[in-house]
Each structure stands twice: as C-alpha cells, then as structure tokens.
Enzyme design. Structure first.
Site, PDB file in Angstrom:
ATOM      1  N   LYS A 169      -8.570  -7.211   2.294  1.00 27.30           N
ATOM      2  CA  LYS A 169      -9.510  -6.123   2.027  1.00 27.30           C
ATOM      3  C   LYS A 169      -8.719  -4.985   1.400  1.00 27.30           C
ATOM      4  CE  LYS A 169     -10.864  -2.437   3.953  1.00 27.30           C
ATOM      5  NZ  LYS A 169     -11.132  -1.589   2.745  1.00 27.30           N
ATOM      6  N   GLU A 244       2.055  -0.223   8.810  1.00 26.20           N
ATOM      7  CA  GLU A 244       2.872   0.702   8.012  1.00 26.20           C
ATOM      8  C   GLU A 244       2.019   1.935   7.817  1.00 26.20           C
ATOM      9  OE1 GLU A 244       3.981   2.968   5.384  1.00 26.20           O
ATOM     10  OE2 GLU A 244       3.634   1.405   3.876  1.00 26.20           O
ATOM     11  N   CYS A 278       3.670   7.521   1.509  1.00 22.60           N
ATOM     12  CA  CYS A 278       3.936   7.716   2.930  1.00 22.60           C
ATOM     13  C   CYS A 278       5.409   8.012   3.192  1.00 22.60           C
ATOM     14  CB  CYS A 278       3.497   6.489   3.714  1.00 22.60           C
ATOM     15  SG  CYS A 278       4.092   4.930   3.046  1.00 22.60           S
ATOM     16  N   GLU A 378       1.093  15.017   7.997  1.00 17.37           N
ATOM     17  CA  GLU A 378       1.204  14.381   6.685  1.00 17.37           C
ATOM     18  C   GLU A 378       0.165  14.995   5.744  1.00 17.37           C
ATOM     19  OE1 GLU A 378       2.002   9.924   5.118  1.00 17.37           O
ATOM     20  OE2 GLU A 378       0.166  10.170   6.295  1.00 17.37           O
TER      21      GLU A 378
END
Length: 471
Positions: A169, A244, A278, A378
């Site tokens: 997906k 991750e 990231c 983040e």
C-alpha cells in the site's frame, strides 16, 4: 490520468468501491491523477492472493528470484524518464533530485539487493544444530510519500529476493510511481500473487494489512503515531513488525571542526527533499561562543536555496508535498518564534516571488533551547534549529535528549574525540565528517524512530525467519 484498478493475483482488478483519491501536484496545486480509494475487501483479496502464492515462490531457487528482480530493475530503468516526470508531478521534487535520489538511486538499490543475496547465510551449523533462514511469509509493505520509489524498493525488493510474497500500500499522496512498479512486475513475469498493489488510505487499507491473520510481517515507514497504531494492530496476531519512523537528528559540530564546511553541510542535509526526510539533520549544535558565526554561515547557505518550478533545472528547493504539510511546518516556525527562538532567515510567510505552490521558505532559527518544541518535534520541512552548548558533554546530552534516534552527525578534526562522541550518540546512523551515503549500510532507528533495519544485508535478513534443526 485516472486509475481504477488494483494489481492483485497477477492481474489488474477493478476496485470494489466507487470512490477515488485525487493526486495533487504540489507546485501547480492542480489534480493530476486519481487512484482507487481501496476498501477492506480489496485489501483482503490481495492478502489471500499473496498467501496462495507464497509456498511456490518461497521454493523458487534464489537464482531465479534474483534474476527476476534484476529484470525488474532494467524494466524500470527503461522507464526512467517517465518516472522522473511522475516524481516531479506528484512530490514536487526538483528535477535534479527527482533524477538522482528519487529514481536513479532506488533502481540501483534494486539491483544491489539482488546481488547482495549471495552474502546472506541461509544455512549454518554449530555442533548438532543446523540453523536455517527461511522466507518469512506474507509481507505487508506500507510506504510513505516522501521517497515514494526508494522506500518501496528497499521493502518490496528485499522481500521478493528473500522469497516472501508482498502486498503493497503506497501513500495515497504519491502513488503514481508504485503503479509503474506494478506494471513492470507484471511485464517481467513474476508469478501471480507474488506482488500485489492496493491503493487506499491508511485507516482503511492499511489497518487491514496490519491486522489480517494471513499477514506474517508488516514493514511500515511513516510517522511515529501511525507506526504505533500499526504495532497495536499487528500485536493482536503476534506478527513481526519493522518500523522506520520519525527523527529529530542532531548535527554536533565540535570546537575543532572545519566550521564553515560543517555548517554548510548541515544546512544541506537539513533541507534535502525540502526538509521532508526522516533522517534530516534538523538540529545543529555548536559551541555557544560560535552561535553568531554559525548563524551567519547558515543564513548565507540557506539564501542559496532557490525556490521555484521543480521542472526548472535552476530550482534547488521545491514545495512541500501538500497544503496541510505547509500549514504544519509554518505553525512550527511561528510557535518557535513565539517561544523565543531567533529567526535568522526565512519565516512562515509565502515567498513573495511564488504566487502558487505549497512553498515554505528555507528557514533557520537560532537561540533554540532543548525544551522548545522546535527542538523536540519532527517538523518535516526546510527548517533548521541551532542550539548552543558549553562543553562536549552537554552537546552529547542535548543531542540524545529526544524521543527519536534515527540519524545524527559529528564533525571535528580530533579523530579520537569524534569517535568517542559518535559512539555515545543514541541513533541508528552517525555521519562522521560528512561521510557519503552507502546503501550497504543498515538503516533504522533507536527509541521511537523504530524497530528493525532496512538496506544492506541486515535489511535482507529482516525478511527471513530462523529455524533450528537439532539432530
């Protein structure tokens, strides 16, 4: 461009629902394509197809599996120009980044994954015990929008080489390169059901792929919040999970570093992919006495990031991926200034020379303290936070004072000190004096940056289950 089908059991199958998801070009802000808004029934059909195909694929000789993966890499290479254009359109990546890091790199990685299979030890003996590493089973791969082809390849490519069957997906924000990938899987002749593609949204398709009892392993890349949900769903059937997730990576510039070089490199590694990485180095730690100097160098470096049309070869920084992402990044900038951070360059306003596009100015904030949200959360945009420190011990404490632990960097000329600091960093990757990226290195994080590793032989071994035969 309207796509109405999923790829299931070796065929393009009409979606069971009637809704679609628009794909928006972040520069033009126009809808450029639509993909199916997949249903739970679509996801279940793909999982069952992968289960049906698993035993035969797992028993297929490694040499045949790797050859098919090599063939797939060549097929994608033949569509390189098209993939670059799709990436520019769906992600907003500038042309040179779309070419090098978004398309060429993942195709090369796909070839490397096939070659590296020879380095995996599938059988070993220790006295009366024979240890076998066998294909794990049916794998759900749920991939993010920021590196749509690369994150697909490191999961799906490794799983296929190791003999697993896959349901993918992709992110509904950037799904177009995944459709090309599926077209080439079909063209090169992978057996039916070995690879399946279902488009859709995480709360619908993703939840089925994380929870279905016929799925053995979920490999997910995305936000920490979404990864937590995946782990919760997977735990119900005690399936393996590789995550991750996010990062708030620190770049520690030691007092004896080549200061200009280290600051410029940190800016570059913060702003890559418009800050939507990231592993981006989003916190720069410098001796407190050098704060003003760091601000000056970073301001000059940031000013060189030319915003504009991603198709223009002169453009260095493209838009962020969506209006929602732009708003999120701008809110972080405004909050940081309200909290007392100093705006060195950039800011939350729309660039005056851009009448459209989800742009965020390349932004540098200084006098940031470790307790500020801008130093902890983040951001996922082109925003660098500069923090000062008084001694190396404080620098290490500050670098590790985060819930994340994906990446980091250390800069200095005293090799012993650099090594000492690098070993103290609680992160899955430490860049030493700008060391070049190497896809043979394992990639993954400590703490809330995730579980497991991708890339390298370690990334291949994630897709193998371990069996002991005791004679």
């Amino acid at each position: 461009m309207t796509h109405q089908d999923h790829y299931i059991a070796g065929a393009w199958v009409r979606a069971s629902g009637h809704r679609s998801i628009p794909v928006v070009n972040p520069f033009t802000e126009q809808v450029i394509a639509e993909v199916p808004d997949g249903t739970p029934e679509d996801a279940v059909a793909a999982v069952l197809a992968a289960r049906t195909a698993f035993n035969e694929w797992a028993a297929t000789p490694l040499a045949k599996r790797t050859q098919l993966v090599h063939d797939l890499a060549e097929a994608l290479r033949a569509r390189r120009a098209e993939l670059i254009e799709l990436t520019i359109d769906e992600l907003g990546a500038p042309r040179r980044d779309a070419s090098a890091s978004q398309v060429d790199l993942p195709i090369d990685v796909l070839d490397w994954l096939a070659e590296a299979a020879d380095e995996v030890e599938f059988k070993s003996t220790d006295g009366n015990v024979t240890v076998l590493r066998e294909p794990f089973g049916v794998v759900s791969c749920i991939t993010p929008w920021n590196y749509p082809l690369h994150q697909l390849v490191v999961k799906v490519g490794a799983a296929l080489v190791m003999g697993c069957t896959v349901v993918l997906k992709p992110s509904e924000v950037t799904p177009l390169s995944a459709i090309v990938f599926a077209e080439e899987v079909n063209r090169v002749g992978f057996p039916a059901g070995v690879f399946n593609l279902v488009n859709g949204r995480g709360p619908v398709v993703g939840e089925v792929l994380a929870s279905h009892p016929e799925v053995d392993f979920v490999s997910f890349t995305g936000s920490t919040a979404a990864g937590t949900r995946v782990a919760e769903l997977a735990a119900r059937t005690v399936k393996k999970v590789s995550l991750e997730l996010g990062g708030k990576s620190a770049s520690v510039i030691l007092p004896d570093a080549d200061f200009d070089f280290a600051v410029k490199q940190t800016v570059a590694r913060c702003f890559e992919n418009s800050g939507q990485a990231c592993s981006a180095l989003t916190r720069m730690l410098v001796p407190r006495s050098e704060l003003a100097r760091a601000e000056d160098i970073a301001a000059v470096a940031a000013s060189e990031y030319l915003l504009g049309d991603p198709r223009d070869p002169q453009t260095v920084l493209g838009p962020v991926v969506s209006d929602a992402q732009r708003a999120r990044v701008r809110n972080h900038i405004d909050r940081a200034i309200d909290d007392g951070a100093r705006l060195v360059i950039g800011g939350s306003e729309q660039p005056t020379d851009q009448s459209h596009g989800y742009f965020v100015k390349p932004t540098v904030l200084s006098r940031v303290t470790p307790d500020m949200p801008i130093a902890r959360d983040e951001v996922f945009g082109p925003v660098l936070a500069i923090l000062g420190y008084d001694d190396v011990d404080e620098a290490v404490r500050t670098a590790n004072a985060t819930d994340y632990g994906l990446s980091s960097a250390v800069w200095g000329t005293n090799a012993n000190l650099v090594d000492e600091v690098a070993r103290q960093m609680r992160a899955g990757q430490v860049i030493v004096n700008g060391g070049a990226w190497n896809f043979r290195a394992p990639f993954g994080g400590y703490k809330q940056s995730g579980l497991g590793r991708e890339s390298g032989v370690f990334g291949l071994e994630e897709f193998l289950e371990i069996k002991a035969l005791r004679a």
